[in-house]
Design an enzyme around this catalytic site. Sequence first.
Site, short mmCIF file in Angstrom:
data_model
loop_
_atom_site.label_atom_id
_atom_site.label_comp_id
_atom_site.label_asym_id
_atom_site.label_seq_id
_atom_site.Cartn_x
_atom_site.Cartn_y
_atom_site.Cartn_z
N HIS A 273 0.76 -1.18 -0.02
CA HIS A 273 -0.05 0.26 0.01
C HIS A 273 0.77 1.35 0.01
O HIS A 273 1.91 1.24 0.37
CB HIS A 273 -0.95 -0.10 1.23
CG HIS A 273 -0.19 -0.08 2.42
ND1 HIS A 273 0.41 1.28 3.09
CD2 HIS A 273 0.09 -1.09 3.39
CE1 HIS A 273 1.05 0.74 4.25
NE2 HIS A 273 0.68 -0.65 4.38
N GLU B 209 -2.41 -6.52 7.76
CA GLU B 209 -1.03 -6.74 8.53
C GLU B 209 -1.24 -7.70 9.85
O GLU B 209 -2.24 -7.84 10.39
CB GLU B 209 -0.64 -5.21 8.80
CG GLU B 209 0.76 -4.88 9.52
CD GLU B 209 2.01 -5.60 8.39
OE1 GLU B 209 2.01 -7.04 8.49
OE2 GLU B 209 2.57 -5.15 7.76
#
Length: 190
Positions: free
Chosen positions: A9, A76
């Site tokens: 990202h 994550e």
Amino acid sequence: MSRVFWVRHGPTHARSMVGWSDLPADLSDAAALDRLHAFLPPGAVVVSSDLSRAADTADAIARGRARLPHDADLREMHFGDWELKRFDEVEDQAHIRAFWEQPGDLRPPGGESWHEVTARVDRAVSRLIAAHPGHDIVAVAHFGVILTQLQQGLRIGAYEAFGHRIDNLSVTELTRAGDGWQVGRINHRP
């Protein structure tokens, strides 16, 4: 054969452990997003973590590609009580040192271990490949998520995987052929 193009990202500019906190990505570098979009295969399906930094990055680069629903299993690592803390802010220094130096079953208080995040991401990847056999997949995710897959592809330990750099807006390419993974580009910046 399935190819997975792992994209990290856009940057959050945080200087701490960011796991499940929903920090936004800085997507102001339009030229980098354009290059990334142009580099990725046009017929790929695009999936992302459900955290906004990954979802917004995926939306910014999809541009005409099929966009799949967000997948929470691509989040994550969950840092639990260490979330949004810097290494030196964690009170139990022996615990955090062991967590990073001997990744495996050890977890942050209230968080998840390396083995747990790996199993979670493996489930997501298996689902994606089963749902889209033979298709290219662009998966926009996070540093730790990408390292779990790179570890398997390179057939190395977690500690060695941590030595790899995975920059924001980079591409790491893995190809599923038969029963194993082949590693292509790592941390490629188009």
